[in-house]
Design a protein around this motif. Structure first.
Motif, PDB file in Angstrom:
ATOM      1  N   SER A  58      -6.432  -0.216  -3.226  1.00 59.58           N
ATOM      2  CA  SER A  58      -5.315   0.440  -2.557  1.00 59.58           C
ATOM      3  C   SER A  58      -4.979   1.765  -3.218  1.00 59.58           C
ATOM      4  CB  SER A  58      -4.088  -0.470  -2.576  1.00 59.58           C
ATOM      5  OG  SER A  58      -3.016   0.098  -1.846  1.00 59.58           O
TER       6      SER A  58
ATOM      7  N   GLU B  61      -5.483  -4.318  -5.316  1.00 61.73           N
ATOM      8  CA  GLU B  61      -4.528  -3.300  -5.759  1.00 61.73           C
ATOM      9  C   GLU B  61      -5.257  -2.043  -6.231  1.00 61.73           C
ATOM     10  OE1 GLU B  61      -0.669  -5.983  -7.034  1.00 61.73           O
ATOM     11  OE2 GLU B  61      -2.047  -5.319  -8.616  1.00 61.73           O
TER      12      GLU B  61
ATOM     13  N   ILE C 114      -7.976  -2.082   2.843  1.00 62.02           N
ATOM     14  CA  ILE C 114      -6.777  -2.770   2.363  1.00 62.02           C
ATOM     15  C   ILE C 114      -5.596  -2.479   3.288  1.00 62.02           C
ATOM     16  CG2 ILE C 114      -5.183  -3.053   0.438  1.00 62.02           C
ATOM     17  CD1 ILE C 114      -8.053  -4.086  -0.061  1.00 62.02           C
ATOM     18  N   VAL C 115      -5.410  -1.219   3.640  1.00 58.03           N
ATOM     19  CA  VAL C 115      -4.284  -0.836   4.507  1.00 58.03           C
ATOM     20  C   VAL C 115      -4.382  -1.524   5.863  1.00 58.03           C
ATOM     21  CG1 VAL C 115      -3.204   1.086   5.736  1.00 58.03           C
ATOM     22  CG2 VAL C 115      -3.923   1.378   3.349  1.00 58.03           C
TER      23      VAL C 115
ATOM     24  N   ARG D  23      -9.743   1.892   0.360  1.00 57.21           N
ATOM     25  CA  ARG D  23      -8.295   1.826   0.620  1.00 57.21           C
ATOM     26  C   ARG D  23      -8.015   1.557   2.097  1.00 57.21           C
ATOM     27  NH1 ARG D  23      -3.030   2.998  -0.383  1.00 57.21           N
ATOM     28  NH2 ARG D  23      -1.966   4.231   1.200  1.00 57.21           N
TER      29      ARG D  23
ATOM     30  N   THR E 180      -0.862   3.747  -4.162  1.00 57.73           N
ATOM     31  CA  THR E 180      -1.503   4.854  -3.465  1.00 57.73           C
ATOM     32  C   THR E 180      -2.356   5.670  -4.437  1.00 57.73           C
ATOM     33  OG1 THR E 180       0.279   6.445  -3.902  1.00 57.73           O
ATOM     34  CG2 THR E 180       0.524   5.007  -1.962  1.00 57.73           C
TER      35      THR E 180
ATOM     36  N   THR F 155       0.818  -1.220   0.000  1.00 56.21           N
ATOM     37  CA  THR F 155       0.000   0.000   0.000  1.00 56.21           C
ATOM     38  C   THR F 155       0.852   1.270   0.000  1.00 56.21           C
ATOM     39  OG1 THR F 155      -0.177  -0.062   2.417  1.00 56.21           O
ATOM     40  CG2 THR F 155      -1.908  -1.166   1.166  1.00 56.21           C
TER      41      THR F 155
END
Length: 418
Positions: free
Chosen positions: A321, A318, A382-383, A379, A208, A204
């Protein structure tokens, strides 16, 4: 000495041939530096060699081990090139050349490598004590998930199982890992052992929302629908093309479709675009990593139209992210991985082009501000769950260290791990 401070060296054997778009292969390549950072040890990653493969094609720290065998059945219509022959002597020679006595042998997707001697060859080549005990801990990591197993697939699994190969391998594992709950649900019906879930990791810090984009995609004022992945039947790319055509025929001329990746279906998909005269579709091939990240950022929506056979779906993760909203199919692997991603993901029924088109419309008709806000929420998921240090921290703490400690306690003092 405390296990916490011991370095851990790892032989990571991948049973699929090296392909840039393969999720299992990407797991091993991307995990390697994070494992080394966490353990202070060395990780050697191996792949079976295809006829025309060259050592220069391998990423740093990776080696060829064994030869590729064309897998005899397709459980989700993907054309496997899996490890079919590993000579235990070659394993020993590789370890000598790399100057490594591994504490862990981590075998990625061990089952495709069972025939005739892929995974057993790796295991038989590992260092042993004078009493014949295998020194490294053996960890099997299963990735495949399937909501609907065909009769052909079930027959093949039961047939191979009846030969005793699978039981012989499973008995040698100190731990069995699964990439998702969907994977556990698939395989536990055949092998009801205890599985530890170690999911895919996502970088991540690389993926970005901020950074360069592909400017030319924005110049014509059209909104970009993006897909990347292997071009095989299970990925549902035909459904995406039909959904896109449905949108264009409904009068929507403000969109364009970009398809990255490749595979055995690429030419068939290109012919479908020509025959149906579908406008504004571009096949991009396998994008270099830098350009792929830009593509994720630039897209207005990423689509994961897989029909089945996904345990996680790295490309969905992805894209999320990068802060890009995702429309993906409501299959178990996607639901387990992204069900908590709040508004960042729109789920649609698999193999339903019209429903897929409606899902894409739902995203594209949001204001740019709303899309970005929902993308940021996706996001966060995911992080918080799949950032590589989180995944590798769990792997090392809950698996590697426990296995190494158990092996040390098991051996007499004259047979401790080197």
């Amino acid at each position: 000495m405390s296990v916490e401070r011991d370095k851990i060296d790892v032989l990571m054997s991948v049973q699929y041939a090296l392909e840039e778009t393969g999720g299992v292969q990407r797991w091993a390549i991307e995990a390697k530096p994070w494992i080394e950072l966490k353990t202070g040890g060395k990780v050697v990653v191996t792949f079976p060699k295809k006829k025309d493969d060259d050592e220069s094609t391998l990423p740093e720290g990776c080696r060829f081990l064994g030869e590729v065998f064309r897998f005899p059945f397709q459980h989700h219509d993907n054309r496997y090139q899996a490890s079919g022959w590993v000579n235990p002597r070659d394993v020993r020679e590789l370890l000598v050349s790399e100057n490594i006595t591994p504490h862990i042998a981590h075998i990625q997707e061990p089952f495709p490598g069972i025939y005739p001697t892929g995974t057993p060859g790796v295991i038989n080549g590992l260092p042993k004590t004078e009493d014949g005990e295998t020194i490294p801990g053996i960890v099997g990591h299963v990735h495949v998930a399937k909501d609907h197993l065909t009769r052909k697939t079930k027959f093949c699994i039961h047939f191979v199982s009846a030969l005793g190969y699978l039981a012989a391998i499973m008995e040698k594992f100190d731990r069995t890992l699964a990439v998702s709950q969907a994977t556990v649900d698939t395989w536990s019906q055949f092998w009801p052992v205890e599985y530890d879930i170690i999911p895919n990791g996502i970088n991540t810090e690389e993926l970005t929302p901020d950074g360069s984009i592909i400017e030319e995609w924005r110049r014509n004022g059209k909104k970009t629908i993006f897909f990347t992945g292997r071009h095989d039947r299970r990925k549902g790319i035909e459904d995406l093309l039909h959904a896109y055509l449905y949108l264009r025929e409904s009068g929507r001329n403000d969109i364009q479709l970009k398809l990255a990746g490749g595979g055995y279906m690429t030419e068939e998909l290109k012919k479908m675009v020509r025959d149906l005269e579908i406008p504004d579709v571009e096949f991009l091939g396998n994008l270099p990593r830098e350009n792929l990240v830009k593509a994720y950022r630039t897209a207005d929506v990423f689509v994961g139209p897989s029909r089945d056979g996904e345990a996680f779906n790295r490309t969905d993760a992805e894209a999320l992210s990068c802060g890009t909203m995702v429309v993906t199919t409501d299959i178990s692997g996607h639901r387990y991985a992204f069900g908590e991603a709040k508004g960042g993901v729109v789920f649609v029924k698999p193999e339903d082009p019209e429903g897929l088109a409606k899902g894409i419309t739902t995203v594209l008709d949001l204001s740019e501000e709303d899309r970005r806000e929902r993308g940021r929420e996706g996001r966060k998921h995911i992080v918080n769950n799949y950032f590589w240090p989180i995944v590798i921290g769990k792997l090392v703490r809950d698996v590697y260290q426990e296995v190494v400690a158990a092996k040390k306690n098991k051996f007499p003092s004259s047979a401790t791990i080197i």
